[in-house]
Design a protein around this motif. Structure first.
Motif, PDB file in Angstrom:
ATOM      1  N   ALA A   5      -9.714  -3.422  45.647  1.00 42.21           N
ATOM      2  CA  ALA A   5      -9.086  -3.855  45.406  1.00 42.21           C
ATOM      3  C   ALA A   5      -8.894  -5.238  45.181  1.00 42.21           C
ATOM      4  N   SER A   6     -10.606  -6.356  45.669  1.00 43.16           N
ATOM      5  CA  SER A   6     -11.379  -7.256  45.897  1.00 43.16           C
ATOM      6  C   SER A   6     -11.784  -6.616  44.628  1.00 43.16           C
ATOM      7  N   LEU A   7     -12.181  -5.321  44.230  1.00 43.51           N
ATOM      8  CA  LEU A   7     -13.078  -5.250  43.233  1.00 43.51           C
ATOM      9  C   LEU A   7     -12.915  -5.138  41.917  1.00 43.51           C
ATOM     10  N   ALA A   8     -12.142  -4.466  41.777  1.00 43.34           N
ATOM     11  CA  ALA A   8     -10.659  -3.865  40.403  1.00 43.34           C
ATOM     12  C   ALA A   8     -10.761  -6.078  40.037  1.00 43.34           C
ATOM     13  N   LYS A   9      -9.947  -6.703  41.392  1.00 43.98           N
ATOM     14  CA  LYS A   9      -9.060  -8.064  40.490  1.00 43.98           C
ATOM     15  C   LYS A   9     -10.429  -8.801  40.261  1.00 43.98           C
ATOM     16  N   LYS A  10     -11.947  -8.070  40.556  1.00 42.85           N
ATOM     17  CA  LYS A  10     -12.958  -9.745  39.967  1.00 42.85           C
ATOM     18  C   LYS A  10     -13.459  -9.223  39.022  1.00 42.85           C
ATOM     19  N   HIS A  11     -13.152  -7.792  38.343  1.00 41.18           N
ATOM     20  CA  HIS A  11     -14.606  -6.778  37.464  1.00 41.18           C
ATOM     21  C   HIS A  11     -13.456  -6.086  36.954  1.00 41.18           C
ATOM     22  N   GLY A  12     -12.058  -6.013  36.778  1.00 40.65           N
ATOM     23  CA  GLY A  12     -11.290  -5.244  35.683  1.00 40.65           C
ATOM     24  C   GLY A  12     -10.365  -4.116  36.615  1.00 40.65           C
ATOM     25  N   MET A  30       0.670   4.986  49.139  1.00 36.22           N
ATOM     26  CA  MET A  30       1.770   4.722  50.637  1.00 36.22           C
ATOM     27  C   MET A  30       0.640   3.436  51.627  1.00 36.22           C
ATOM     28  N   GLN A  31      -0.916   4.027  51.524  1.00 39.52           N
ATOM     29  CA  GLN A  31      -2.344   2.748  52.006  1.00 39.52           C
ATOM     30  C   GLN A  31      -1.688   1.541  51.295  1.00 39.52           C
ATOM     31  N   ALA A  32      -1.653   1.482  50.089  1.00 38.75           N
ATOM     32  CA  ALA A  32      -2.456   0.545  48.767  1.00 38.75           C
ATOM     33  C   ALA A  32      -0.722   0.111  48.998  1.00 38.75           C
ATOM     34  N   GLU A  33       0.330   0.310  49.168  1.00 34.66           N
ATOM     35  CA  GLU A  33       1.449  -0.448  49.722  1.00 34.66           C
ATOM     36  C   GLU A  33       1.897  -1.290  51.053  1.00 34.66           C
ATOM     37  N   ARG A  34       1.769  -0.202  51.794  1.00 30.15           N
ATOM     38  CA  ARG A  34       1.162  -1.343  53.254  1.00 30.15           C
ATOM     39  C   ARG A  34      -0.117  -1.704  53.131  1.00 30.15           C
ATOM     40  N   LEU A  35      -1.098  -2.591  52.661  1.00 28.54           N
ATOM     41  CA  LEU A  35      -1.835  -3.518  52.587  1.00 28.54           C
ATOM     42  C   LEU A  35      -1.219  -3.887  51.594  1.00 28.54           C
ATOM     43  N   LEU A  51      -1.466  -4.500  47.770  1.00 29.43           N
ATOM     44  CA  LEU A  51      -3.019  -4.419  47.308  1.00 29.43           C
ATOM     45  C   LEU A  51      -2.092  -4.337  46.141  1.00 29.43           C
ATOM     46  N   ASN A  52      -2.632  -5.261  45.310  1.00 21.87           N
ATOM     47  CA  ASN A  52      -0.782  -5.736  44.333  1.00 21.87           C
ATOM     48  C   ASN A  52      -2.243  -5.455  42.908  1.00 21.87           C
ATOM     49  N   THR A  53      -3.269  -5.220  42.618  1.00 20.40           N
ATOM     50  CA  THR A  53      -4.372  -4.890  41.603  1.00 20.40           C
ATOM     51  C   THR A  53      -4.254  -3.924  41.562  1.00 20.40           C
ATOM     52  N   GLU A  54      -4.449  -3.348  40.260  1.00 18.82           N
ATOM     53  CA  GLU A  54      -4.383  -1.715  40.233  1.00 18.82           C
ATOM     54  C   GLU A  54      -6.487  -1.562  39.995  1.00 18.82           C
ATOM     55  N   PHE A  55      -6.992  -0.314  40.278  1.00 16.33           N
ATOM     56  CA  PHE A  55      -7.907   0.285  40.427  1.00 16.33           C
ATOM     57  C   PHE A  55      -7.430   1.833  40.639  1.00 16.33           C
ATOM     58  N   THR A  56      -8.574   2.917  39.639  1.00 25.17           N
ATOM     59  CA  THR A  56      -8.305   4.098  39.401  1.00 25.17           C
ATOM     60  C   THR A  56      -8.884   4.889  41.084  1.00 25.17           C
ATOM     61  N   VAL A  57      -7.446   6.266  40.827  1.00 27.21           N
ATOM     62  CA  VAL A  57      -7.688   6.423  42.493  1.00 27.21           C
ATOM     63  C   VAL A  57      -7.907   8.336  41.868  1.00 27.21           C
ATOM     64  N   GLY A  58      -8.956   8.514  41.937  1.00 27.20           N
ATOM     65  CA  GLY A  58      -9.283  10.540  41.545  1.00 27.20           C
ATOM     66  C   GLY A  58      -9.140  11.316  42.717  1.00 27.20           C
ATOM     67  N   GLN A  59      -9.581  12.619  42.689  1.00 27.85           N
ATOM     68  CA  GLN A  59      -9.388  13.427  44.222  1.00 27.85           C
ATOM     69  C   GLN A  59     -10.317  14.786  43.759  1.00 27.85           C
ATOM     70  N   LYS A 116     -10.647  -7.880  62.798  1.00 32.05           N
ATOM     71  CA  LYS A 116      -9.094  -7.322  63.707  1.00 32.05           C
ATOM     72  C   LYS A 116      -8.852  -6.757  62.391  1.00 32.05           C
ATOM     73  N   LEU A 117      -7.993  -5.855  62.840  1.00 28.64           N
ATOM     74  CA  LEU A 117      -6.806  -4.732  61.535  1.00 28.64           C
ATOM     75  C   LEU A 117      -5.789  -5.597  61.496  1.00 28.64           C
ATOM     76  N   ASN A 118      -5.303  -5.714  61.179  1.00 27.09           N
ATOM     77  CA  ASN A 118      -3.814  -6.397  60.102  1.00 27.09           C
ATOM     78  C   ASN A 118      -3.286  -6.228  59.169  1.00 27.09           C
ATOM     79  N   GLU A 119      -1.755  -6.236  59.575  1.00 29.72           N
ATOM     80  CA  GLU A 119      -1.129  -5.423  57.847  1.00 29.72           C
ATOM     81  C   GLU A 119      -1.857  -5.610  56.478  1.00 29.72           C
ATOM     82  N   ARG A 120      -2.370  -6.652  56.362  1.00 27.28           N
ATOM     83  CA  ARG A 120      -3.198  -6.928  55.387  1.00 27.28           C
ATOM     84  C   ARG A 120      -4.865  -5.783  55.070  1.00 27.28           C
ATOM     85  N   GLY A 121      -5.157  -5.526  56.533  1.00 25.15           N
ATOM     86  CA  GLY A 121      -6.958  -4.703  56.582  1.00 25.15           C
ATOM     87  C   GLY A 121      -7.567  -5.620  57.672  1.00 25.15           C
TER      88      GLY A 121
END
Length: 171
Positions: A1-8, A26-31, A33-41, A161-166
């Motif tokens: 998400a941080s990379l996508a926020k900076k580079h699109g 679900m992980q993105a929602e838990r963390l 993350l409010n920046t779009e990026f492409t997810v594939g499988q 440290k792992l917290n609710e935001r990563g």
């Protein structure tokens, strides 16, 4: 998400065969993350690289190397498959001026799964584990160790440290 926020949003392709797309969402929602990026499988490296070409990504994240196949033996894999897959991804990155973050699996004793040749094929090898020493002041924290760094220092360990935001570095 941080990379996508900076580079699109089209600059990052996160390909996971470890988790379903629903689990990734679900992980993105838990963390939060409010920046779009492409997810594939994709599981076939050729398909993954074709999709990356179509999108025009700058950052390719693969979770995990051991779930990928190059198709040499059809839908079967062998102990050399991760090496062939990593070679194809590395060559593609060089040709396309792209960075790849490849997540590898570990064995039950915490060692990197696969042949040590994989370590020689990458510029940076990080190992992430949980401090499980009951006497440690960092018990339960994540330790990220730089095992290889072609362009800088190796042997460094960062406490995270792992917290609710990563993950967050502990100074």
């Amino acid at each position: 998400a941080s990379l996508a926020k900076k580079h699109g949003p089209k600059s990052v392709l996160f390909n996971t065969a470890e988790e379903s797309l629903y689990q990734t969402k679900m992980q993105a929602e838990r963390l939060r993350l409010n920046t779009e990026f492409t997810v594939g499988q994709d599981t076939m490296v050729g398909d993954l690289l074709d999709h990356a070409n179509k999108i025009g990504v700058k950052f390719l994240i693969v979770d995990s190397l051991q779930t990928m196949n190059d198709g040499k033996w059809g839908d079967k894999t062998n102990s050399k498959t991760p090496q062939r897959v990593l070679q194809q991804i590395t060559e593609w990155c060089k040709q396309n001026y792209t960075c790849a973050l490849i997540i590898g699996q570990v064995t039950k004793d915490g060692k990197m799964a696969g042949n040590n040749i994989l370590k020689h094929m990458v510029d940076l090898h990080l190992h992430l584990c949980i401090d499980q020493d009951p006497k440690s002041e960092w018990l339960g924290y994540r330790e990220m160790t730089v095992e290889k760094n072609r362009f800088g220092a190796s042997g460094l360990t960062y406490i995270l440290k792992l917290n609710e935001r990563g993950l967050k570095e502990v100074v």
